[in-house]
Enzyme design. Structure first.
Site, PDB file in Angstrom:
ATOM      1  N   ASP A 138       0.991 -11.314   6.660  1.00 55.40           N
ATOM      2  CA  ASP A 138       1.533 -10.469   5.593  1.00 55.40           C
ATOM      3  C   ASP A 138       2.866  -9.841   5.984  1.00 55.40           C
ATOM      4  O   ASP A 138       3.520  -9.203   5.151  1.00 55.40           O
ATOM      5  CB  ASP A 138       0.539  -9.378   5.201  1.00 55.40           C
ATOM      6  CG  ASP A 138       0.134  -8.490   6.369  1.00 55.40           C
ATOM      7  OD1 ASP A 138      -0.457  -9.021   7.322  1.00 55.40           O
ATOM      8  OD2 ASP A 138       0.408  -7.283   6.335  1.00 55.40           O
ATOM      9  N   ASN A 139       3.271 -10.039   7.240  1.00 60.75           N
ATOM     10  CA  ASN A 139       4.577  -9.544   7.703  1.00 60.75           C
ATOM     11  C   ASN A 139       5.557 -10.682   7.951  1.00 60.75           C
ATOM     12  O   ASN A 139       6.547 -10.507   8.656  1.00 60.75           O
ATOM     13  CB  ASN A 139       4.411  -8.733   8.992  1.00 60.75           C
ATOM     14  CG  ASN A 139       3.695  -7.416   8.767  1.00 60.75           C
ATOM     15  OD1 ASN A 139       3.656  -6.904   7.639  1.00 60.75           O
ATOM     16  ND2 ASN A 139       3.117  -6.863   9.805  1.00 60.75           N
ATOM     17  N   ARG A 161       5.866 -12.772   0.913  1.00 64.00           N
ATOM     18  CA  ARG A 161       5.386 -13.049   2.270  1.00 64.00           C
ATOM     19  C   ARG A 161       4.460 -14.253   2.262  1.00 64.00           C
ATOM     20  O   ARG A 161       4.011 -14.703   1.199  1.00 64.00           O
ATOM     21  CB  ARG A 161       4.598 -11.834   2.794  1.00 64.00           C
ATOM     22  CG  ARG A 161       5.397 -10.539   2.770  1.00 64.00           C
ATOM     23  CD  ARG A 161       4.633  -9.475   1.960  1.00 64.00           C
ATOM     24  NE  ARG A 161       5.442  -8.273   1.757  1.00 64.00           N
ATOM     25  CZ  ARG A 161       5.640  -7.355   2.698  1.00 64.00           C
ATOM     26  NH1 ARG A 161       5.091  -7.501   3.873  1.00 64.00           N
ATOM     27  NH2 ARG A 161       6.399  -6.303   2.458  1.00 64.00           N
ATOM     28  N   GLY A 165       0.793  -1.227   0.000  1.00 63.18           N
ATOM     29  CA  GLY A 165       0.000   0.000   0.000  1.00 63.18           C
ATOM     30  C   GLY A 165       0.815   1.262   0.000  1.00 63.18           C
ATOM     31  O   GLY A 165       0.302   2.340  -0.328  1.00 63.18           O
ATOM     32  N   ARG A 166       2.079   1.162   0.392  1.00 63.63           N
ATOM     33  CA  ARG A 166       2.953   2.351   0.369  1.00 63.63           C
ATOM     34  C   ARG A 166       4.388   1.983   0.018  1.00 63.63           C
ATOM     35  O   ARG A 166       5.316   2.738   0.312  1.00 63.63           O
ATOM     36  CB  ARG A 166       2.903   3.077   1.707  1.00 63.63           C
ATOM     37  CG  ARG A 166       3.291   2.209   2.892  1.00 63.63           C
ATOM     38  CD  ARG A 166       3.293   3.013   4.172  1.00 63.63           C
ATOM     39  NE  ARG A 166       3.456   2.132   5.322  1.00 63.63           N
ATOM     40  CZ  ARG A 166       3.618   2.564   6.563  1.00 63.63           C
ATOM     41  NH1 ARG A 166       3.628   3.849   6.808  1.00 63.63           N
ATOM     42  NH2 ARG A 166       3.759   1.716   7.556  1.00 63.63           N
ATOM     43  N   LYS A 203       9.839   2.553   0.230  1.00 68.52           N
ATOM     44  CA  LYS A 203       8.696   2.519   1.143  1.00 68.52           C
ATOM     45  C   LYS A 203       8.286   3.939   1.515  1.00 68.52           C
ATOM     46  O   LYS A 203       9.105   4.710   2.025  1.00 68.52           O
ATOM     47  CB  LYS A 203       9.044   1.730   2.413  1.00 68.52           C
ATOM     48  CG  LYS A 203       7.860   1.594   3.366  1.00 68.52           C
ATOM     49  CD  LYS A 203       8.187   0.697   4.534  1.00 68.52           C
ATOM     50  CE  LYS A 203       6.986   0.549   5.464  1.00 68.52           C
ATOM     51  NZ  LYS A 203       7.265  -0.336   6.612  1.00 68.52           N
ATOM     52  N   ASP A 238       9.312  -5.676   7.677  1.00 69.16           N
ATOM     53  CA  ASP A 238       8.300  -4.697   8.087  1.00 69.16           C
ATOM     54  C   ASP A 238       8.471  -4.258   9.541  1.00 69.16           C
ATOM     55  O   ASP A 238       7.827  -4.781  10.445  1.00 69.16           O
ATOM     56  CB  ASP A 238       6.891  -5.234   7.849  1.00 69.16           C
ATOM     57  CG  ASP A 238       6.541  -5.268   6.368  1.00 69.16           C
ATOM     58  OD1 ASP A 238       7.285  -4.661   5.575  1.00 69.16           O
ATOM     59  OD2 ASP A 238       5.537  -5.892   6.011  1.00 69.16           O
ATOM     60  N   ASP A 244      -2.702   7.145   2.209  1.00 68.05           N
ATOM     61  CA  ASP A 244      -2.077   8.016   1.211  1.00 68.05           C
ATOM     62  C   ASP A 244      -0.813   7.427   0.602  1.00 68.05           C
ATOM     63  O   ASP A 244      -0.212   8.019  -0.296  1.00 68.05           O
ATOM     64  CB  ASP A 244      -1.764   9.399   1.812  1.00 68.05           C
ATOM     65  CG  ASP A 244      -0.886   9.321   3.060  1.00 68.05           C
ATOM     66  OD1 ASP A 244      -0.238   8.273   3.278  1.00 68.05           O
ATOM     67  OD2 ASP A 244      -0.857  10.305   3.831  1.00 68.05           O
TER      68      ASP A 244
END
Length: 625
Positions: free
Chosen positions: A377-378, A285, A187-188, A208, A387, A220
């Site tokens: 997911d990490n 992942r 997402g970022r 990142k 992460d 965002d």
């Protein structure tokens, strides 16, 4: 969806039974709910003989478990020095795997694809280079003079494209706090592509905090300087500790502000924006495989494609193993079948993933590191720490410590629970492999058994070495962990000081605690007697080992760091950087690159946290950036 598992409670009458015992041994898990459709669960066998054997045995000789051998890197001075335009890009991920036909960053569900091609879009205004890692520059063959280029911050903030790169955001899903969250994805973070260095090693470069992707949901896609400093420093600090981790090449301040509500309490404020360039052989992942198994049946072929890709590029020694039809298993211990790993490359691969994960988490326990957000997911499929959000190293030893304010209600991801959560996550990892018929349920169960065995072997070996012993002593270590927890002793400083204890039967009782005085603060008479008793038993073990004091001290100091990245040290660097002074970030980086060395003149970085270090936002953070 796989079943939810819960940690078993202990019936011990110890004042800290569950936390301390869970830290010292891996607890068995029990299913609490029935599986949902799609992901076929891989439940634990009714009895886990290998796991139980690993838990209950005293392991008279806890030898270090062998690590996966890696090619020896050539000296940095002998490597070629390349300009950024000369980096050897390969971009196999986008070439070999199915991609999103769209390339816009509109938040949406991305189907039948492993990635979306999307470019960095973070707003920048006169970006500045905050810090960079020389050792990471060396592994990608990047000339150190490149960091002096005026356009370097532009290139590594994503404002200008790197020649040869092919940017994309990865699609994955995951369980967050034990609940399936569906599609998550980068997402970022945007991967620029893969660089092949002069040793033939593959390294992904990822920015990142560089803007929106289809996986940004309502966010965002940006990151703030505060969290970026933490990620940059901890990536390199963990490498210095010898723990598998993603790396960080550089950190750039964007020159633009980002609005963040740190505690989700309605108090948003503007903070400096920043971008970290993360580096790893792969950012795949557990959730990268999970997402495709939850969708249409035809997407199960993507699970196979992704598994084949991973094995080909990152586990090539397994590639020639052919899957046999109709495997027959011979009876082994208890109900556990004998699994022939030479007949199914996917089963052999899953076992390696499980063992790498177990090794990683055992190493975390050894240095007192708490990840804070062990969602699937990490979890890296390569067994890397990945992460860095609300992480923390133990100061006062507290097995229930969590650095994550979001985790406070149940403390699912606290320090003591990390080994159990690792096993739970491995169960979720094997589920899509069984759904895609890459491994059988028996093989999935065996994968989890191997996790338990590997964890206990490695954990016992680590604790044995930390105490300078020649064999594992369950009772001695168990009592020590209880003592540390009762008296809230600083974990790092205690083990560093422990090497000063002499193997001398004749040490007067009043002098037994002198080497540990700086760690055993404010203990009363009763607790002092408890510690004297433990030290006396410890000295008996040292004497029987026959290892000379100086030899033992050197060995202990090589596995008990003097310096760890305490949260208050991060905050000091963050406060200075907020004022435009990046010097403390750079000094802290240098100290953490050699955490086992004495480093004369740097002793202040080994001090106990000051009182202000325990305020929210320093010792604990939320999942927010």
């Amino acid at each position: 969806m796989p079943p939810h598992f819960s940690l078993l409670s202990s019936s011990s009458s110890s004042p800290l039974p569950t936390a301390v015992i869970s830290h010292a041994r891996l607890l068995l898990l029990r299913p609490l709910s029935r599986p949902r459709p799609r992901l076929h669960p891989s439940p634990l066998l009714p009895r886990l003989p290998l796991l139980r054997r690993g838990i209950m045995a005293s392991a008279a000789a806890a030898a270090p478990a062998p690590e996966t051998p890696a090619p020896a890197p050539s000296p940095a001075a002998a490597r070629p020095r390349r300009a950024m335009e000369e980096l050897a890009w390969d971009n196999s991920f986008v070439r070999e795997l199915p991609g999103d036909p769209r390339s816009d960053a509109v938040p949406r569900e991305v189907l039948h694809a492993c990635y979306t091609k999307v470019s960095p879009s973070a707003p920048v205004d006169n970006p500045k280079l905050v810090a960079w890692s020389q050792s990471v520059a060396d592994i990608v063959d990047l000339d150190h003079k490149q960091f002096e280029r005026p356009d370097f911050p532009q290139l590594f903030s994503g404002a200008s494209p790197l020649v040869g790169s092919s940017p994309y955001a990865q699609c994955y899903g995951g369980h967050q706090f034990g609940v399936w969250a569906g599609q998550l994805g980068d997402g970022r973070a945007i991967t620029l592509g893969e660089v092949i260095n002069s040793q033939g090693e593959r390294w992904e470069l990822q920015l990142k905090g560089c803007g929106k992707t289809p996986y940004s949901r309502f966010a965002d896609g940006l990151a703030v300087l505060r969290s970026s400093i933490r990620e940059f420093l901890c990536s390199e600090a963990m490498h210095g500790l010898g723990i598998p981790t993603t790396r960080a090449l550089c950190l750039v301040e964007t020159g633009k502000s980002v609005v963040r509500d740190m505690f989700y309490d309605g108090n948003s404020k503007e903070e400096p924006g920043a971008i970290v360039c993360r580096v790893a052989p792969s950012f795949l992942r557990f959730g990268s495989y999970q997402i495709h198994a939850t969708r249409d049946k035809e997407d199960l072929k993507i699970v196979r494609q992704l598994a084949d890709y991973t094995i080909h590029h990152h586990y090539p020694h397994l590639e020639n193993i052919k899957k046999s039809e109709g495997l027959s298993f011979e009876s082994a211990l208890g109900d556990s079948p004998t699994i022939d790993l030479t007949s199914n490359k996917y089963a052999a691969w899953a076992v390696e993933v499980a063992e790498r994960t177990a090794y990683l988490i055992a190493r975390w326990q050894g240095v007192g590191f708490t990840h804070g957000v062990l969602n699937t997911d990490n979890m890296s499929v390569l067994g890397l720490t990945i992460d860095y959000g609300p992480f923390g190293f133990l100061d006062a030893f507290d097995p229930s410590f969590t650095p994550n304010t979001t985790d406070l209600p149940g403390k699912r991801y606290c320090f003591a629970n990390q080994p159990d959560v690792g096993l739970w996550n491995i169960a979720q990892f094997t589920a899509p492999l069984t759904s895609a018929e890459l491994i059988s349920k028996d093989e999935a169960n065996y994968v989890m058994e191997r996790y338990g065995t590997k964890f206990m072997d490695e954990y016992q070996s680590i604790m044995t070495r930390k105490l300078g012993l020649t064999k594992y002593n369950k009772q001695l270590i168990g009592k020590l962990l209880n003592n540390l927890a009762v008296d809230k002793v600083d974990y790092t400083n205690f083990f560093r000081l422990l090497s000063n204890v002499k193997a001398d039967h004749d040490t007067p009782e009043k002098e037994l605690l002198v080497p540990l005085k700086a760690a055993l603060l404010d203990i009363g008479k009763e607790r002092k007697e408890a510690w004297i008793s433990w030290v006396q038993t410890y000295i008996e073990e040292l004497v029987s080992s026959g290892v000379p004091d100086e030899e033992r001290k050197s060995a202990m100091n090589s596995c008990n760091p003097k310096y760890i990245l305490r949260n208050y040290l991060c905050q000091t660097a963050i406060d200075a950087a907020d004022l435009g002074d990046y010097g403390e970030v750079r000094r802290l980086l240098k100290v953490m690159e050699h955490p086992y060395d004495e480093q004369p003149g740097m002793e202040k970085y080994a001090r106990l946290p000051p009182a202000w270090a325990y305020r929210p936002g320093v010792c604990m953070l939320s999942c927010s950036s």
